[in-house]
Design a protein around this motif. Structure first.
Motif, PDB file in Angstrom:
ATOM      1  N   ASP A  34      -3.573   2.741   4.544  1.00  0.00           N
ATOM      2  CA  ASP A  34      -2.916   4.034   4.352  1.00  0.00           C
ATOM      3  C   ASP A  34      -2.140   3.979   3.034  1.00  0.00           C
ATOM      4  O   ASP A  34      -0.939   3.767   3.011  1.00  0.00           O
ATOM      5  N   SER A  35      -2.849   4.187   1.946  1.00  0.00           N
ATOM      6  CA  SER A  35      -2.275   3.985   0.613  1.00  0.00           C
ATOM      7  C   SER A  35      -1.498   5.206   0.143  1.00  0.00           C
ATOM      8  O   SER A  35      -1.773   6.340   0.549  1.00  0.00           O
ATOM      9  N   ARG A  36      -0.563   4.946  -0.730  1.00  0.00           N
ATOM     10  CA  ARG A  36       0.223   6.003  -1.371  1.00  0.00           C
ATOM     11  C   ARG A  36      -0.557   6.498  -2.583  1.00  0.00           C
ATOM     12  O   ARG A  36      -0.895   5.715  -3.480  1.00  0.00           O
ATOM     13  N   TYR A  37      -0.811   7.788  -2.640  1.00  0.00           N
ATOM     14  CA  TYR A  37      -1.564   8.357  -3.753  1.00  0.00           C
ATOM     15  C   TYR A  37      -0.639   9.179  -4.650  1.00  0.00           C
ATOM     16  O   TYR A  37       0.352   9.757  -4.190  1.00  0.00           O
ATOM     17  N   VAL A  38      -0.994   9.210  -5.924  1.00  0.00           N
ATOM     18  CA  VAL A  38      -0.267  10.013  -6.904  1.00  0.00           C
ATOM     19  C   VAL A  38      -1.286  10.792  -7.729  1.00  0.00           C
ATOM     20  O   VAL A  38      -2.475  10.461  -7.747  1.00  0.00           O
ATOM     21  N   MET A  39      -0.804  11.817  -8.401  1.00  0.00           N
ATOM     22  CA  MET A  39      -1.646  12.599  -9.290  1.00  0.00           C
ATOM     23  C   MET A  39      -1.367  12.197 -10.730  1.00  0.00           C
ATOM     24  O   MET A  39      -0.215  12.107 -11.151  1.00  0.00           O
ATOM     25  N   ARG A  40      -2.436  11.927 -11.460  1.00  0.00           N
ATOM     26  CA  ARG A  40      -2.326  11.677 -12.899  1.00  0.00           C
ATOM     27  C   ARG A  40      -3.230  12.677 -13.585  1.00  0.00           C
ATOM     28  O   ARG A  40      -4.441  12.523 -13.632  1.00  0.00           O
ATOM     29  N   GLN A  63      -6.441  13.845 -11.709  1.00  0.00           N
ATOM     30  CA  GLN A  63      -7.033  12.739 -10.958  1.00  0.00           C
ATOM     31  C   GLN A  63      -6.052  12.214  -9.913  1.00  0.00           C
ATOM     32  O   GLN A  63      -4.876  11.986 -10.191  1.00  0.00           O
ATOM     33  N   ARG A  64      -6.548  12.010  -8.702  1.00  0.00           N
ATOM     34  CA  ARG A  64      -5.761  11.448  -7.608  1.00  0.00           C
ATOM     35  C   ARG A  64      -6.118   9.973  -7.470  1.00  0.00           C
ATOM     36  O   ARG A  64      -7.287   9.625  -7.393  1.00  0.00           O
ATOM     37  N   MET A  65      -5.092   9.108  -7.459  1.00  0.00           N
ATOM     38  CA  MET A  65      -5.342   7.671  -7.422  1.00  0.00           C
ATOM     39  C   MET A  65      -4.227   6.961  -6.660  1.00  0.00           C
ATOM     40  O   MET A  65      -3.120   7.487  -6.530  1.00  0.00           O
ATOM     41  N   PHE A  83       0.817  -1.213   0.000  1.00  0.00           N
ATOM     42  CA  PHE A  83       0.000   0.000   0.000  1.00  0.00           C
ATOM     43  C   PHE A  83       0.854   1.268   0.000  1.00  0.00           C
ATOM     44  O   PHE A  83       0.460   2.286  -0.562  1.00  0.00           O
ATOM     45  N   ASP A  84       2.024   1.192   0.594  1.00  0.00           N
ATOM     46  CA  ASP A  84       2.981   2.283   0.549  1.00  0.00           C
ATOM     47  C   ASP A  84       4.342   1.723   0.931  1.00  0.00           C
ATOM     48  O   ASP A  84       4.576   1.408   2.103  1.00  0.00           O
ATOM     49  N   PRO A  85       5.243   1.535  -0.022  1.00  0.00           N
ATOM     50  CA  PRO A  85       6.553   0.947   0.291  1.00  0.00           C
ATOM     51  C   PRO A  85       7.322   1.697   1.369  1.00  0.00           C
ATOM     52  O   PRO A  85       8.208   1.126   2.008  1.00  0.00           O
ATOM     53  N   ARG A  86       6.993   2.956   1.601  1.00  0.00           N
ATOM     54  CA  ARG A  86       7.674   3.710   2.652  1.00  0.00           C
ATOM     55  C   ARG A  86       7.363   3.164   4.036  1.00  0.00           C
ATOM     56  O   ARG A  86       8.074   3.471   5.002  1.00  0.00           O
ATOM     57  N   HIS A  87       6.308   2.361   4.140  1.00  0.00           N
ATOM     58  CA  HIS A  87       5.962   1.767   5.434  1.00  0.00           C
ATOM     59  C   HIS A  87       6.975   0.724   5.867  1.00  0.00           C
ATOM     60  O   HIS A  87       6.953   0.289   7.018  1.00  0.00           O
ATOM     61  N   ASP A 105      -1.846   3.523 -11.436  1.00  0.00           N
ATOM     62  CA  ASP A 105      -1.224   4.309 -12.494  1.00  0.00           C
ATOM     63  C   ASP A 105      -0.279   3.399 -13.270  1.00  0.00           C
ATOM     64  O   ASP A 105       0.701   2.898 -12.725  1.00  0.00           O
ATOM     65  N   ARG A 106      -0.571   3.161 -14.554  1.00  0.00           N
ATOM     66  CA  ARG A 106       0.223   2.228 -15.344  1.00  0.00           C
ATOM     67  C   ARG A 106       1.684   2.634 -15.444  1.00  0.00           C
ATOM     68  O   ARG A 106       2.564   1.798 -15.638  1.00  0.00           O
ATOM     69  N   ASN A 107       1.968   3.938 -15.291  1.00  0.00           N
ATOM     70  CA  ASN A 107       3.349   4.393 -15.400  1.00  0.00           C
ATOM     71  C   ASN A 107       4.196   4.024 -14.188  1.00  0.00           C
ATOM     72  O   ASN A 107       5.419   4.185 -14.217  1.00  0.00           O
ATOM     73  N   MET A 108       3.558   3.541 -13.120  1.00  0.00           N
ATOM     74  CA  MET A 108       4.281   3.214 -11.897  1.00  0.00           C
ATOM     75  C   MET A 108       4.825   1.785 -11.909  1.00  0.00           C
ATOM     76  O   MET A 108       5.405   1.337 -10.920  1.00  0.00           O
ATOM     77  N   GLY A 109       4.635   1.059 -13.004  1.00  0.00           N
ATOM     78  CA  GLY A 109       5.126  -0.314 -13.071  1.00  0.00           C
ATOM     79  C   GLY A 109       6.610  -0.446 -12.776  1.00  0.00           C
ATOM     80  O   GLY A 109       7.012  -1.265 -11.947  1.00  0.00           O
ATOM     81  N   PRO A 110       7.489   0.356 -13.414  1.00  0.00           N
ATOM     82  CA  PRO A 110       8.921   0.248 -13.112  1.00  0.00           C
ATOM     83  C   PRO A 110       9.242   0.548 -11.658  1.00  0.00           C
ATOM     84  O   PRO A 110      10.092  -0.101 -11.048  1.00  0.00           O
ATOM     85  N   TYR A 111       8.561   1.550 -11.099  1.00  0.00           N
ATOM     86  CA  TYR A 111       8.745   1.882  -9.683  1.00  0.00           C
ATOM     87  C   TYR A 111       8.421   0.676  -8.804  1.00  0.00           C
ATOM     88  O   TYR A 111       9.170   0.322  -7.882  1.00  0.00           O
ATOM     89  N   ALA A 112       7.320   0.009  -9.086  1.00  0.00           N
ATOM     90  CA  ALA A 112       6.883  -1.122  -8.276  1.00  0.00           C
ATOM     91  C   ALA A 112       7.780  -2.340  -8.469  1.00  0.00           C
ATOM     92  O   ALA A 112       8.042  -3.082  -7.511  1.00  0.00           O
ATOM     93  N   ARG A 113       8.249  -2.555  -9.673  1.00  0.00           N
ATOM     94  CA  ARG A 113       9.080  -3.727  -9.926  1.00  0.00           C
ATOM     95  C   ARG A 113      10.359  -3.708  -9.095  1.00  0.00           C
ATOM     96  O   ARG A 113      10.880  -4.754  -8.703  1.00  0.00           O
ATOM     97  N   GLY A 114      10.876  -2.506  -8.825  1.00  0.00           N
ATOM     98  CA  GLY A 114      12.068  -2.420  -8.001  1.00  0.00           C
ATOM     99  C   GLY A 114      11.834  -2.924  -6.589  1.00  0.00           C
ATOM    100  O   GLY A 114      12.743  -3.470  -5.956  1.00  0.00           O
ATOM    101  N   TYR A 115      10.617  -2.747  -6.088  1.00  0.00           N
ATOM    102  CA  TYR A 115      10.285  -3.197  -4.738  1.00  0.00           C
ATOM    103  C   TYR A 115       9.847  -4.656  -4.690  1.00  0.00           C
ATOM    104  O   TYR A 115      10.159  -5.370  -3.733  1.00  0.00           O
ATOM    105  N   PHE A 116       9.108  -5.090  -5.701  1.00  0.00           N
ATOM    106  CA  PHE A 116       8.447  -6.393  -5.608  1.00  0.00           C
ATOM    107  C   PHE A 116       8.944  -7.420  -6.626  1.00  0.00           C
ATOM    108  O   PHE A 116       8.632  -8.593  -6.503  1.00  0.00           O
ATOM    109  N   GLY A 117       9.682  -6.979  -7.623  1.00  0.00           N
ATOM    110  CA  GLY A 117      10.057  -7.895  -8.697  1.00  0.00           C
ATOM    111  C   GLY A 117      11.129  -8.898  -8.342  1.00  0.00           C
ATOM    112  O   GLY A 117      11.360  -9.838  -9.096  1.00  0.00           O
TER     113      GLY A 117
END
Length: 257
Positions: A173-179, A182-184, A133-137, A189-201
């Motif tokens: 407590d989710s991490r939100y971004v602006m696209r 729109q806040r989501m 939900f938020d990698p900073r956690h 957000d499809r553009n966050m795939g590379p960001y997420a892969r670093g944490y979970f891939g």
């Protein structure tokens, strides 16, 4: 002789038009990529800042404590990760670069958790992925069921507080971004795939769980590529057409002369 000169002129001009148009299409693709990466880079820099704050808090916790060899090694590993993440972030230019940075941040957070465990005489934490939900956690403690972008319920890693919230039926407590306007949540957000892969891939068996999450990013990348190619080919065809038209007119003038 005049015809040969005309043909050579046509070949030369077409070559120049093709080169110029290809460069223009490549520049347009780079510009689109840069625009798409800006929110991702912003999120990544925020995570590096958060890692630095966690190191500052760790320094306060360690005041007056004597560190054993393992704690010193983990502490140095966390410091190195912070410095490496800052350096890598400064040269981010493509999506894969973002994943490299968040992977370094993830390693730094785990090193901090190891230091905390050692100084408190606790077992080292298992190497689990960050909180979905938020990698900073920080490191997750358990998996919870959560609806993914493909509509399926999936087990996702959650920190202790988010696990408690989800189990109680409350929103994490989710991490939100602006696209745009729109806040989501960042995972929508499809553009966050590379960001997420670093944490979970890097967690092997978990990759298939996030395939549906990364799919929109992949499709978005393909769409962007196709759009760039289409625009480039359109410019190329138009450029060649204009060039050939000018050449034909020039050759006509040449033969009239």
């Amino acid at each position: 002789m005049g015809q040969l000169i005309g043909i050579l002129v046509i070949i030369a001009v077409v070559f120049v038009v093709v080169r110029v148009t290809k460069r223009r299409a490549a520049l347009q693709t780079q510009q689109r990529l840069a625009i798409a990466m800006e929110p991702v880079k912003k999120l990544t820099f925020e995570d590096i800042t958060a890692l630095g704050e966690q190191l500052q808090n760790l320094d306060l916790d360690l005041t007056g404590r004597v560190l054993d060899e393992g704690a010193r090694a983990d502490y140095q590993r966390a410091l190195d990760a912070y410095e490496n993440a800052k350096q890598a972030a400064e040269v981010m230019a493509k999506p894969d670069d973002v994943g490299n940075v968040t992977s370094i941040v993830e390693d730094g957070r785990y090193a901090i958790a190891c230091v905390q465990a050692r100084v408190n005489n606790q077992p080292l934490p298992p190497r689990r992925p960050a909180c979905f939900f938020d990698p900073r956690h920080g490191i997750s403690v358990a998996d919870v069921q959560w609806p993914m972008p493909d509509g399926q319920m999936r087990d996702v890693p959650a920190c202790a507080l988010d696990r408690e919230r989800v189990m109680a039926g409350a929103a994490p407590d989710s991490r939100y971004v602006m696209r745009g306007s729109q806040r989501m949540p960042y995972w929508q957000d499809r553009n966050m795939g590379p960001y997420a892969r670093g944490y979970f891939g890097n967690f092997g068996p978990m990759e298939w769980m996030f395939a549906a999450w990364f799919l929109p990013d992949i499709l978005g990348g393909v769409g962007m590529l196709a759009e760039g190619i289409g625009a480039g080919l359109g410019d190329l065809a138009g450029g060649i057409g204009d060039g050939l038209g000018d050449i034909a007119g020039g050759i006509g003038d040449l033969f009239d002369f």
